[in-house]
Design a protein around this motif. Structure first.
Motif, short mmCIF file in Angstrom:
data_model
loop_
_atom_site.label_atom_id
_atom_site.label_comp_id
_atom_site.label_asym_id
_atom_site.label_seq_id
_atom_site.Cartn_x
_atom_site.Cartn_y
_atom_site.Cartn_z
N TRP A 1 0.85 -1.19 0.00
CA TRP A 1 0.00 0.00 0.00
C TRP A 1 0.88 1.23 0.00
CZ3 TRP A 1 0.02 -3.92 3.58
CH2 TRP A 1 0.67 -3.67 4.79
N LYS A 2 0.34 2.31 -0.55
CA LYS A 2 1.10 3.56 -0.62
C LYS A 2 0.14 4.72 -0.84
CE LYS A 2 1.93 3.00 -5.60
NZ LYS A 2 2.95 2.87 -6.67
N VAL A 3 0.60 5.91 -0.49
CA VAL A 3 -0.16 7.13 -0.77
C VAL A 3 0.15 7.56 -2.20
CG1 VAL A 3 -0.49 9.55 -0.15
CG2 VAL A 3 -0.08 7.85 1.65
N VAL A 4 -0.89 7.73 -3.03
CA VAL A 4 -0.68 8.15 -4.42
C VAL A 4 -1.14 9.59 -4.65
CG1 VAL A 4 -0.74 5.82 -5.39
CG2 VAL A 4 -2.89 7.09 -5.10
N GLU A 5 -2.02 10.09 -3.80
CA GLU A 5 -2.45 11.48 -3.77
C GLU A 5 -2.63 11.83 -2.30
OE1 GLU A 5 -2.73 13.53 -6.27
OE2 GLU A 5 -2.59 12.14 -7.98
N PRO A 6 -2.63 13.12 -1.96
CA PRO A 6 -2.78 13.45 -0.54
C PRO A 6 -3.98 12.79 0.13
CG PRO A 6 -2.17 15.40 -1.78
CD PRO A 6 -2.40 14.32 -2.79
N ASN A 7 -5.07 12.61 -0.62
CA ASN A 7 -6.28 12.02 -0.06
C ASN A 7 -6.53 10.59 -0.54
OD1 ASN A 7 -6.54 14.65 0.78
ND2 ASN A 7 -8.66 14.88 0.15
N THR A 8 -5.52 9.96 -1.10
CA THR A 8 -5.75 8.65 -1.72
C THR A 8 -4.63 7.67 -1.40
OG1 THR A 8 -6.88 9.73 -3.56
CG2 THR A 8 -6.21 7.45 -3.89
N TRP A 9 -5.04 6.52 -0.86
CA TRP A 9 -4.13 5.38 -0.67
C TRP A 9 -4.45 4.32 -1.72
CZ3 TRP A 9 -0.54 4.29 3.38
CH2 TRP A 9 -0.45 5.26 4.38
N GLN A 10 -3.41 3.70 -2.27
CA GLN A 10 -3.61 2.60 -3.21
C GLN A 10 -3.16 1.29 -2.57
OE1 GLN A 10 -3.18 3.14 -7.49
NE2 GLN A 10 -1.60 1.53 -7.49
N PHE A 11 -4.00 0.25 -2.74
CA PHE A 11 -3.70 -1.07 -2.18
C PHE A 11 -3.68 -2.11 -3.29
CE2 PHE A 11 -5.33 1.36 1.31
CZ PHE A 11 -4.73 0.85 2.46
#
Length: 525
Positions: free
Chosen positions: A79-89
């Motif tokens: 998992w990682k942050v891709v936008e300030p308000n968005t995590w990608q899993f």
């Protein structure tokens, strides 16, 4: 005495035909016990540690914790942050539910939506989630209402269910536990986890079998083929069962028997400070208490009364006599190991009956008042005994308490429905972050906040720290909120528990400070 205990165990705790009798003799069968059963099998209905432990053997999360409480991948591999308000899993591929259904992104969308439902007891942990976007079958993006620095921590108690199974069986939304609702998911399950439900008789026996298709077998050390869980409310009987070899593991052995268990050949005891604080809550918001002889006003609404209640509680006596030294006195309702905890806040003004009496008199209660104390008798270490001790302590300042100690299955709905004047509760923090305590216990709308405490600044800070990514600013806000809460005293912190697990020497099983037994790590020899 030992012979008597062994006979008692054989009579009371013998395992019925159809369980151990029918188990393959070549299997590794782990029999275990604790004082209180899981409240439900619905994985989103009750945020209570024994219930979470049962759910966690059957269901899985995107992110989990190992016994050392480190974050580890589960149904998400990264998992990682891709936008300030968005995590990608990224989701684990090739995983199947116990019924044979494929695990995909659609099940994650469904499960998070389900956890956000009004009847969910986990909605605070997912309230920052605005949307779950499916990129493909094994990639999702979780969009939050603002930057969420601890989203993976918050997902460690959010279990993933199969959409099709849930919808087919009318389990689209969580059981409403507060009104004793019965749904299919209460006694049936379909997870992706290491164990599959074979049978369940509530408060008697639950049997789980190892999932032969579990993806995690190659990365977890456990070798358990079958779990047989029987709740045993009586402390002496739990010890007797262990001494007799009727069970291999006792989650909550009585403190007074720890030395005897540890000195017994073939048995051992593990201990660790727990991420859990025990405390009393006072309804400070109602116009009048339900159980008090004071009419037309609420004693707990007066800060001086709440301060007096704190001063009159002899925490050191509870530690020495009730807890046999197995606790740390508490000054706030969160424990060491939780982000935002400080030793400076975790202290109390010295025990003082005379000052407490003076404060009560100043508040208009020179002879005290009466109130009922609601207490569980099968959830925390020596919970009913703590309440009994408190009754005697408060009588010394004229606060006459009638004690109602009942099973947690009856006690918790009182707290969640906010139908209690004065009550005992314990709180663990699976996210290991103060936000969790604020959301559930201190925010005005918190689902476990039966005190009615509702401070505008604390509510504001709760909202701010849910999105603040600057760690220094966030820590400053957390410290401010804890200082406000400590000064306004809606709770009476008692102590932070110390855990003890007792087990057979043929069992290797690492203790965890959150008191969640992770049976995928258990090995029988």
């Amino acid at each position: 005495m030992k012979r008597f205990l062994v006979v008692t165990a054989a009579l009371i705790v013998s395992w019925p035909e159809g369980s151990a009798v029918n188990a393959d003799s070549s299997q590794n069968v782990l029999r275990w016990t604790s004082q209180g059963d899981a409240l439900t099998l619905d994985p989103h209905a009750q945020n209570e540690a024994p219930t979470i432990a049962m759910s966690g053997s059957i269901y899985e999360r995107l992110v989990n914790r190992d016994p050392a409480l480190n974050l580890i991948p589960e149904l998400a591999t990264e998992w990682k942050v891709v936008e300030p308000n968005t995590w990608q899993f990224q989701l684990r591929q090739g995983v199947k539910f116990h019924g044979g259904e494929d695990f995909t992104a659609d099940d994650v969308v469904f499960s998070i939506q389900r956890a956000k439902a009004e009847s969910s007891n986990f909605k605070e942990q997912v309230e920052s989630i605005a949307e779950v976007v499916v990129i493909d079958d094994y990639t999702i993006q979780i969009v939050t209402t603002g930057p969420n620095p601890i989203l993976p921590n918050e997902l460690t108690s959010v279990f993933i269910m199969d959409r099709g199974w849930s919808e087919t069986n009318g389990a689209n939304i969580p059981q409403d536990y507060s009104v004793n609702e019965e749904t299919f998911a209460v006694k049936h399950s379909n997870g992706t986890g290491p164990f599959i439900l074979e049978s369940r008789v509530v408060d008697e026996l639950t049997v789980l079998n190892a999932n032969p298709n579990w993806w995690g077998k190659a990365v977890r050390p456990g070798n358990i083929d079958r779990l047989e869980y029987r709740p045993i409310k009586n402390s002496a009987t739990r010890v007797a069962a262990l001494l007799a070899g009727e069970v291999d593991f006792v989650l909550d052995p009585p403190l007074q028997d720890l030395n005897r268990i540890d000195a017994t050949e073939s048995l051992s005891v593990q201990t660790v400070p727990q991420i859990r604080t025990i405390f009393f809550g006072m309804d400070m918001a109602s116009a009048e208490l339900r159980s008090s002889d004071v009419k037309g006003r609420n004693p707990f609404a007066d800060l001086r009364v709440r301060q007096a209640m704190n001063l009159a509680l002899d925490r050191e006596a509870i530690k020495a006599i009730i807890m046999d030294g197995m606790s740390f006195t508490a000054g706030i309702v969160t424990s060491p190991g939780v982000h935002g905890y400080t030793a400076e806040l975790d202290s109390n003004e010295p025990f003082g009956l005379e000052k407490a009496k003076t404060l009560l008199a100043e508040a208009g209660y020179p002879t005290g008042f009466s109130v009922r104390l609601d207490c569980p008798n099968d959830r925390y270490i020596n919970d009913a005994a703590i309440c009994e001790a408190a009754v005697a302590m408060y009588a010394k300042i004229g606060v006459n308490i009638s004690l109602e100690a009942v099973s947690k299955a009856l006690h918790f709905p009182k707290v969640q429905d906010k139908q209690t004047d004065f009550y005992l509760l314990g709180w663990g923090v699976p996210t290991l972050d103060s936000l969790y305590a604020f959301q559930y216990l201190l925010e005005g709308s918190g689902s476990w906040n039966a005190t009615g405490y509702n401070n505008d600044r604390v509510n504001e800070i709760t909202s701010l720290i849910s999105t603040e990514v600057d760690q220094m600013k966030r820590d400053t806000l957390i410290a401010e909120a804890w200082a406000i809460v400590k000064a306004e005293a809606p709770y009476i912190p008692i102590h932070h528990q110390v855990l003890a697990w007792a087990m057979s020497d043929r069992l290797t099983f690492p203790i965890a400070a959150d008191d969640i037994p992770r049976f995928a790590y258990a090995e029988l020899h």
